[in-house]
Design an enzyme around this catalytic site. Structure first.
Site, PDB file in Angstrom:
ATOM      1  N   ARG A 210      25.260  27.539  46.021  1.00  0.00           N
ATOM      2  CA  ARG A 210      23.880  27.800  46.478  1.00  0.00           C
ATOM      3  C   ARG A 210      23.381  26.623  47.297  1.00  0.00           C
ATOM      4  NH1 ARG A 210      22.213  32.169  43.858  1.00  0.00           N
ATOM      5  NH2 ARG A 210      23.180  32.591  41.871  1.00  0.00           N
TER       6      ARG A 210
ATOM      7  N   ARG B 188      32.212  40.812  42.820  1.00  0.00           N
ATOM      8  CA  ARG B 188      32.892  39.587  42.400  1.00  0.00           C
ATOM      9  C   ARG B 188      32.274  39.084  41.106  1.00  0.00           C
ATOM     10  NH1 ARG B 188      31.638  35.560  46.151  1.00  0.00           N
ATOM     11  NH2 ARG B 188      32.668  34.190  44.692  1.00  0.00           N
TER      12      ARG B 188
ATOM     13  N   LYS C 119      22.207  39.641  51.933  1.00  0.00           N
ATOM     14  CA  LYS C 119      23.613  40.076  51.876  1.00  0.00           C
ATOM     15  C   LYS C 119      23.785  41.423  52.576  1.00  0.00           C
ATOM     16  CE  LYS C 119      27.348  40.444  48.571  1.00  0.00           C
ATOM     17  NZ  LYS C 119      28.013  39.679  47.543  1.00  0.00           N
TER      18      LYS C 119
END
Ligand code: BTN
Length: 323
Positions: A321, A120, A185
């Protein structure tokens, strides 16, 4: 001798000398050495064990379209279009886009490695061979782009369902569609739309799932990461089984999305929303917003409770964030 043949010979995880490898592949030892170096430079951690020879630190299964298809239950299998496994593509998503109208609905393209994997926001998705899963799926829709809002979040839910079917139930979702576990992730999702604004359109859904990350990959990722090998109780499932679980969940989930839209996924998303009630800083073209994560709405927009009221973030082109 090609790199994929060498990787297939090393796949069982047993050490093999340069001589044996050369014999089995019918090439010179120099050719083996060249391909060992080529695989290493792509991130495959081939070890040299003195006289015993070369080996992978763990066994791996090469991806195989027939085995994947056979592991998808019949009801989902009959909905699928093509199911292809390539050794190398620039990007599985680019490949499906190039096919255009030539590809059937629910076609799936997988690659062992990508030379130009895309993430992305213009980022690169590192894609070494043999370790992880790089998969794209094409889904056609009739109702125009408006009916697709929340699709990328729904795909996050679909991915969690696939992991659950493999016995892995500790991952969560960070808006819009990062799949995280133990603070790192685990998977990335890239949904790209094409077609008519109010008519037939198509989504190419690209998924990168970390199965086994090496130290070097973790360092290069530039953010905390996690992989299935860390989460799997016992042994990491066969890569073909993981691919089949993902494809099964996509075939079911995308058909559900076609019928129900994001409304059918809202509750599952909320149950795994890692940003709920978390202090957030959202940065985008409009500036910076600080507030408390307040879930997602029925169209998949992120809700942020700031001092001046509730904000709705519906462009995924922002960075979110913890504040
Ligand atoms: C992200 O940045 O989080 C999204 C990453 C998506 C990566 C996958 S790997 C398979 C498909 N092909 C690509 O080039 N990108 C997606």
């Amino acid at each position: 001798m090609q790199a994929q043949h060498l990787l297939a010979l090393l796949a069982p995880g047993e050490p093999l000398s340069g001589e044996r490898l050369a014999e089995q592949a019918g090439v010179t030892r120099a050719a083996i050495w060249k391909q060992i170096q080529a695989l290493r430079s792509r991130g495959v951690p081939i070890e040299a064990r003195g006289a015993a020879g070369y080996r992978l630190p763990w066994p791996l299964q090469m991806l195989d379209a027939k085995r994947i298809r056979a592991a998808v239950p019949a009801a989902s299998r009959k909905r699928l279009g093509e199911l292809e496994v390539h050794w190398e593509l620039d990007s599985t998503s680019s490949e499906l886009q190039r096919r255009g109208s030539g590809a059937a609905d629910l076609s799936v393209v997988i690659a062992e490695t990508q030379s130009a994997g895309r993430g992305r926001r213009g980022r690169t998705w590192l894609s070494p061979p043999g370790l992880n899963l790089y998969l794209s799926c094409l889904k056609r829709f009739d109702g125009g782009f408006a009916a697709l809002s929340g699709l990328s979040l729904a795909v996050g839910v679909v991915l969690l369902r696939a992991l659950k079917s493999l016995g892995i139930d500790e991952a969560g979702l960070k808006w819009p569609n990062d799949v995280l576990a133990r603070g790192g992730k685990l998977a990335g999702i890239l949904v790209e739309l094409s077609g008519e604004y109010q008519g037939p359109c198509a989504a190419v859904i690209g998924i990168g799932l970390n199965l086994r990350l090496t130290e070097a990959l973790r360092d290069q990722a530039g953010q905390p990461t996690c992989d299935l090998a860390t989460l799997a109780p016992g042994e990491l499932p066969d890569r073909n089984r993981v691919a089949a679980a993902l494809i099964t969940a996509l075939a079911e989930g995308l058909t559900q999305f076609e019928r129900e839209g994001f409304a059918g996924f809202v509750d599952d998303y909320a149950a795994r929303d890692l940003l709920k009630e978390v202090p957030l800083r959202v940065q985008g073209a409009q500036g910076t917003l600080e507030g408390l994560g307040a879930g997602v709405d029925e169209r998949g927009a992120l809700l942020v409770q700031a001092a001046d009221g509730l904000h709705r973030i519906d462009s995924a082109d922002v960075s979110v964030r913890r504040a």
